[in-house]
Design an enzyme around this catalytic site. Structure first.
Site, PDB file in Angstrom:
ATOM      1  N   PRO A  86       0.820  -1.221   0.000  1.00  0.00           N
ATOM      2  CA  PRO A  86       0.000   0.000   0.000  1.00  0.00           C
ATOM      3  C   PRO A  86       0.852   1.269   0.000  1.00  0.00           C
ATOM      4  O   PRO A  86       0.332   2.356  -0.217  1.00  0.00           O
ATOM      5  CB  PRO A  86      -0.838  -0.122   1.279  1.00  0.00           C
ATOM      6  CG  PRO A  86      -0.287  -1.237   2.059  1.00  0.00           C
ATOM      7  CD  PRO A  86       0.632  -2.039   1.193  1.00  0.00           C
ATOM      8  N   GLU A 113       2.605  -7.742   8.788  1.00  0.00           N
ATOM      9  CA  GLU A 113       2.726  -6.275   8.896  1.00  0.00           C
ATOM     10  C   GLU A 113       3.667  -5.694   7.858  1.00  0.00           C
ATOM     11  O   GLU A 113       3.761  -4.488   7.708  1.00  0.00           O
ATOM     12  CB  GLU A 113       3.198  -5.886  10.301  1.00  0.00           C
ATOM     13  CG  GLU A 113       2.247  -6.298  11.402  1.00  0.00           C
ATOM     14  CD  GLU A 113       0.836  -5.740  11.214  1.00  0.00           C
ATOM     15  OE1 GLU A 113       0.725  -4.525  10.962  1.00  0.00           O
ATOM     16  OE2 GLU A 113      -0.118  -6.519  11.313  1.00  0.00           O
ATOM     17  N   ARG A 151      -2.866  -8.447 -20.670  1.00  0.00           N
ATOM     18  CA  ARG A 151      -3.722  -8.139 -21.818  1.00  0.00           C
ATOM     19  C   ARG A 151      -3.088  -7.121 -22.763  1.00  0.00           C
ATOM     20  O   ARG A 151      -3.547  -6.938 -23.891  1.00  0.00           O
ATOM     21  CB  ARG A 151      -5.113  -7.703 -21.366  1.00  0.00           C
ATOM     22  CG  ARG A 151      -5.141  -6.495 -20.488  1.00  0.00           C
ATOM     23  CD  ARG A 151      -6.533  -6.290 -19.919  1.00  0.00           C
ATOM     24  NE  ARG A 151      -7.508  -5.989 -20.966  1.00  0.00           N
ATOM     25  CZ  ARG A 151      -7.584  -4.819 -21.586  1.00  0.00           C
ATOM     26  NH1 ARG A 151      -6.759  -3.841 -21.267  1.00  0.00           N
ATOM     27  NH2 ARG A 151      -8.478  -4.627 -22.525  1.00  0.00           N
ATOM     28  N   ASP A 166      -9.426   1.153 -25.329  1.00  0.00           N
ATOM     29  CA  ASP A 166      -9.872   0.883 -23.964  1.00  0.00           C
ATOM     30  C   ASP A 166     -10.209   2.148 -23.216  1.00  0.00           C
ATOM     31  O   ASP A 166      -9.605   3.183 -23.432  1.00  0.00           O
ATOM     32  CB  ASP A 166      -8.736   0.231 -23.150  1.00  0.00           C
ATOM     33  CG  ASP A 166      -8.637  -1.246 -23.386  1.00  0.00           C
ATOM     34  OD1 ASP A 166      -9.596  -1.820 -23.888  1.00  0.00           O
ATOM     35  OD2 ASP A 166      -7.569  -1.793 -23.057  1.00  0.00           O
TER      36      ASP A 166
END
Ligand code: ADE
Length: 225
Positions: A86, A113, A151, A166
């Site tokens: 994150p 953690e 992709r 896209d």
């Protein structure tokens, strides 16, 4: 590199990614981090020096798994080790496009953690986050990268034009799309799409894409300038 390789099987075998593997356009090796623990309990984590919450993945275990994954220093051309975290840079369509040109990516799924900072210092080229929320591990984020990058590998999506159109390529959302039946629950299809005038249709689509982006994603629209 993961403690939960079983989470990857279905995604790597299904749909577009599965077909890309069958065609030999991409390949995957799942590395179980626990296989590189050396004690009889196969310990992969330990408490942080200085105290505090939770457990950290041990650098020595991670390092051996990384070497097995082909990790080397200096990093060879067009290879990278990516830690899903994150704390990383946000994964975007531009990141996916850039990474789709690489020959070898080592994706490291953290857990608990976090991971010992020395592994990051020695082995990790980039930290990538899939958004500002905390998941229990890097596996789902790694699958998001695998899908988004695969992709874009040439030959994976039959029609290269369709990838170019896209949503989010050029920071624009996709225009509204319709298929048969021509009338559904009292709703029709915009007349212009039935006109056969390809120039007018292209202009209408671009205008709809712009209007939509400005309304639904003003942040993207501003960034385009
Ligand atoms: N690991 C835990 N949460 C994550 C996130 N949002 N992105 C990438 N890796 C993660």
């Amino acid at each position: 590199m993961t403690l939960f390789p079983e989470l990857f099987g279905p995604v790597l075998q299904s749909s577009l990614v599965g077909k890309a593997v069958e065609k030999g356009l991409v390949s995957f090796e799942l590395i179980q981090i626990r296989d590189f623990a050396t004690d009889k309990h196969r310990t992969v984590d330990d408490t942080p020096y200085g105290g505090g919450e939770g457990m950290l993945l041990k650098p020595d275990v991670l390092y051996r798994a990384w070497e097995k994954a082909g990790g080397k220093r200096p990093a060879p051309e067009k290879t990278a080790t990516i830690l899903l975290s994150p704390q990383g840079e946000h994964f975007t369509q531009a990141t996916a496009r850039e990474l789709s040109t690489y020959e070898h990516l080592i994706l490291v799924c953290g857990h608990y953690e976090g991971v010992d900072e020395r592994f990051i210092e020695l082995c990790v080229d980039r930290e990538v986050s899939i958004g500002d929320y905390v998941l229990t591990g890097g596996e789902l984020p790694a699958l998001v990268l695998i899908d988004g990058i695969t992709r874009l590998v040439p030959g994976v999506v039959g029609n290269e034009q369709s990838v170019a159109r896209d949503s989010l390529e050029d920071d624009l959302l996709k225009y509204p799309q319709y298929t048969r039946p021509r009338e559904f629950q009292g709703l029709g299809v915009p007349e212009i799409l039935l006109s056969g005038d390809h120039g007018a249709i292209a202009r209408w689509r671009l205008a709809e894409s712009r209007a939509r982006t400005s309304r639904k994603r003003p942040d993207l629209f501003k960034r385009r300038g």
